[in-house]
Design an enzyme around this catalytic site. Structure first.
Site, PDB file in Angstrom:
ATOM      1  N   LYS A  22      10.199  -6.329   6.123  1.00  0.00           N
ATOM      2  CA  LYS A  22      10.854  -5.553   7.239  1.00  0.00           C
ATOM      3  C   LYS A  22      11.514  -6.028   8.171  1.00  0.00           C
ATOM      4  O   LYS A  22      12.845  -5.584   8.613  1.00  0.00           O
ATOM      5  CB  LYS A  22       9.755  -4.471   7.804  1.00  0.00           C
ATOM      6  CG  LYS A  22      10.050  -3.651   8.930  1.00  0.00           C
ATOM      7  CD  LYS A  22       9.050  -3.176   9.571  1.00  0.00           C
ATOM      8  CE  LYS A  22       7.955  -3.782  10.514  1.00  0.00           C
ATOM      9  NZ  LYS A  22       8.327  -3.607  11.713  1.00  0.00           N
ATOM     10  N   ASN A  23      11.062  -7.127   8.808  1.00  0.00           N
ATOM     11  CA  ASN A  23      11.452  -7.458  10.123  1.00  0.00           C
ATOM     12  C   ASN A  23      12.900  -8.441   9.887  1.00  0.00           C
ATOM     13  O   ASN A  23      13.632  -8.742  10.838  1.00  0.00           O
ATOM     14  CB  ASN A  23      10.480  -8.461  10.885  1.00  0.00           C
ATOM     15  CG  ASN A  23       9.546  -7.179  11.597  1.00  0.00           C
ATOM     16  OD1 ASN A  23       9.748  -6.206  11.755  1.00  0.00           O
ATOM     17  ND2 ASN A  23       8.258  -7.733  11.969  1.00  0.00           N
ATOM     18  N   CYS A 115       5.571   0.772  24.257  1.00  0.00           N
ATOM     19  CA  CYS A 115       5.047   1.032  23.025  1.00  0.00           C
ATOM     20  C   CYS A 115       3.835   1.100  23.148  1.00  0.00           C
ATOM     21  O   CYS A 115       3.228  -0.025  23.954  1.00  0.00           O
ATOM     22  CB  CYS A 115       5.812   0.753  21.605  1.00  0.00           C
ATOM     23  SG  CYS A 115       5.388  -1.022  21.174  1.00  0.00           S
ATOM     24  N   ARG A 120       7.173  -4.403  26.371  1.00  0.00           N
ATOM     25  CA  ARG A 120       8.299  -4.482  25.753  1.00  0.00           C
ATOM     26  C   ARG A 120       9.622  -4.542  26.221  1.00  0.00           C
ATOM     27  O   ARG A 120      10.555  -3.539  25.732  1.00  0.00           O
ATOM     28  CB  ARG A 120       8.525  -3.925  24.113  1.00  0.00           C
ATOM     29  CG  ARG A 120       6.934  -3.888  23.441  1.00  0.00           C
ATOM     30  CD  ARG A 120       7.160  -3.514  22.164  1.00  0.00           C
ATOM     31  NE  ARG A 120       7.631  -4.315  21.201  1.00  0.00           N
ATOM     32  CZ  ARG A 120       7.901  -4.309  20.058  1.00  0.00           C
ATOM     33  NH1 ARG A 120       7.111  -3.256  19.421  1.00  0.00           N
ATOM     34  NH2 ARG A 120       8.616  -5.163  19.157  1.00  0.00           N
ATOM     35  N   ASP A 306       1.531 -10.534  14.595  1.00  0.00           N
ATOM     36  CA  ASP A 306       1.528  -9.200  13.684  1.00  0.00           C
ATOM     37  C   ASP A 306       0.424  -9.290  12.697  1.00  0.00           C
ATOM     38  O   ASP A 306       0.101  -8.384  11.755  1.00  0.00           O
ATOM     39  CB  ASP A 306       2.806  -9.218  13.027  1.00  0.00           C
ATOM     40  CG  ASP A 306       3.982  -8.871  13.931  1.00  0.00           C
ATOM     41  OD1 ASP A 306       3.622  -8.153  14.796  1.00  0.00           O
ATOM     42  OD2 ASP A 306       5.254  -8.788  13.471  1.00  0.00           O
ATOM     43  N   ARG A 398       5.562   2.762   8.306  1.00  0.00           N
ATOM     44  CA  ARG A 398       6.651   2.169   8.998  1.00  0.00           C
ATOM     45  C   ARG A 398       6.943   0.772   8.519  1.00  0.00           C
ATOM     46  O   ARG A 398       7.947   0.185   8.455  1.00  0.00           O
ATOM     47  CB  ARG A 398       6.272   2.345  10.500  1.00  0.00           C
ATOM     48  CG  ARG A 398       6.352   3.675  10.990  1.00  0.00           C
ATOM     49  CD  ARG A 398       6.353   3.384  12.590  1.00  0.00           C
ATOM     50  NE  ARG A 398       7.152   2.285  12.790  1.00  0.00           N
ATOM     51  CZ  ARG A 398       7.058   1.562  13.953  1.00  0.00           C
ATOM     52  NH1 ARG A 398       6.032   1.816  14.703  1.00  0.00           N
ATOM     53  NH2 ARG A 398       7.905   0.485  14.321  1.00  0.00           N
TER      54      ARG A 398
END
Ligand code: EPU
Length: 420
Positions: A22-23, A115, A120, A306, A398
């Protein structure tokens, strides 16, 4: 809203295919805006964050096509304005700023808010753009960047919490079309930054040093179309490694790059699990409950933030007392109160979770708060007695492609209840 029900206690075994990262995919898709020509990106995961990025590209005027894992983007003409309605759904939308600034010399993108994992800010991204000669203003909730000329510069990019991944990506994407040489000092070394740099180089950019603290970019006049395959998702892989440790006999992950998983593999080995790797696979052998650990999150190649929540779930059942210190997002502990509802014994002292291992967790209704926290709750549920009901699973969707199907293939008793 969907829910996931996990009936705990089943052993996991077998093989699971890991999806594209994803990243990596998100900034690479943003980078397709840098050229008028067609770009073809393979191994793009089917995730809601990717859908949001494709919507943004479409809004900016690109032609976007998707056929299973391959996305084709042709951004012959682009507009430069990405408003709140489409940007607010995903923080990573901020990474269209760099390519739009590089190509069109201007961009207006709604400023991402805070968030659940922390404040952030994007100050380092904006300082980088300013160093390249852009005027930056925040007006009415939008970031406006404007640079009639972009000139290469030496840019220190380290902040209070170390390097920034998307900040490095953003500045790199603007600098590839700047005049002269840009040096990013204190660049993020994450594999996703390297993947983006490799894609940019295939487009005709001249980027060297990605994967080290110093990236050197020689600006070019224009970029052309390119084809690229996104690297495997090291966080999805790490999450399945922890799933295997929590309740596996032997689980093999296929389509991974084991060199990206070093810190996670080391942590699991220290906790008593056996890890075997080949060039593209990792096998984790479950070995009863883990031994306790001291763990600290760091930028790559250190232990990733993560993976912090998932490790808290694993260590909830460890023998003895573990400590998990979060150095990247000091407030990223929303999973702790939910794990406690399942019987975990965890106290928080500033940015450290002190986990006193318990003999059993019990299933409970729990609330997913962000992507990785939700994954941690599913993992805890796999080992808990009874049923764990994870609510608000849109957070999981997500960033994890079909996590329930993949776990079910490994033998988990897990169901998705749609639209509840
Ligand atoms: N920071 C600043 N100023 C900035 C940018 C960052 O102070 O201008 C701080 C952040 O507040 C944080 C630290 O620097 O304390 C690192 O943040 P970073 O910028 O590296 O995070 P990011 O690029 O916004 C990416 C991933 C995150 C991952 C972090 C850290 C993407 C789309 N997101 O975010 O992934 O946690 O790097 O590795 O690449 C996730 O996938 O669940 C996720 C949150």
């Amino acid at each position: 809203m969907d829910k996931i029900l996990v009936h705990g206690g089943k052993k996991l075994s077998g093989t699971v295919n890991i999806s594209g990262s994803k990243n990596s995919a998100l900034p690479i898709l943003a980078a397709t805006l840098l050229t008028k020509e067609e770009c073809v990106i393979h191994h793009v995961p089917d995730l809601s964050d990717v859908h949001y990025m494709l919507q943004i590209l479409d809004h900016l005027g690109a032609q976007v096509e998707r056929a299973s894992g391959t996305v084709t983007v042709k951004a012959e003409k682009v507009t430069t304005d990405a408003p709140y309605e489409i940007v607010r759904k995903m923080r990573a939308s901020v990474c269209v700023l760099g390519p739009l600034l590089g190509r069109e010399r201007e961009a207006t993108v709604s400023m991402p808010g805070g968030c659940v994992i922390g404040d952030r800010p994007i100050d380092l991204h904006l300082k980088g753009f300013e160093a390249l000669g852009a005027a930056v203003r925040v007006v009415g909730g939008d970031v406006k960047v404007l640079a009639p000329q972009l000139k290469g510069a030496v840019i220190p990019m380290t902040g209070k919490f170390g390097s920034t991944v998307l900040g490095t990506d953003n500045v790199m994407m603007a600098a590839v079309l700047a005049e002269g040489t840009t040096v990013i000092d204190g660049a993020a070394e994450e594999p996703e930054v390297v993947d983006l740099a490799n894609f940019l180089n295939k487009m005709g950019a001249k980027v060297e040093g990605a994967g080290t603290r110093r990236i050197i970019i020689e600006g070019v006049k224009e970029l052309h179309g390119a084809e690229h395959e996104v690297i495997p998702d090291r966080i999805e892989a790490g999450t399945f490694m922890v799933a295997a440790a929590i309740c596996g006999t032997e689980v093999r992950l296929r389509r991974v790059q084991p060199e990206h998983l070093g810190s996670v593999a080391q942590a699991l080995e220290r906790a008593g699990f056996r890890i075997e790797t080949t060039k593209t696979t990792v096998t984790v052998t479950g070995n009863g409950d883990p031994t306790s650990l001291e763990l600290t999150t760091e930028t790559y190649p250190g232990f990733p933030t993560d993976m912090q929540a998932q490790m808290c779930a694993l260590l909830s059942r460890a023998k003895g007392i573990s400590t998990v210190t979060e150095n990247i997002f000091p407030q990223r502990f929303m999973h702790v109160s939910e794990l406690k509802r399942m019987g975990a014994n965890i106290t928080l002292e500033n940015n450290t979770a002190i986990i006193n291992g318990v003999n059993a967790l019990s299933g409970a209704p729990v609330m997913a708060s962000d992507l990785r926290a939700s994954a941690a709750l599913v993992l805890a549920g796999l080992r808990a007695e009874g049923v764990t009901e994870v609510n608000r699973v849109y957070h999981i969707d997500r960033g994890y492609e079909k996590i329930d199907d993949k776990l079910r293939q490994l033998g988990a008793n897990i169901q998705r209840l749609e639209g509840l």
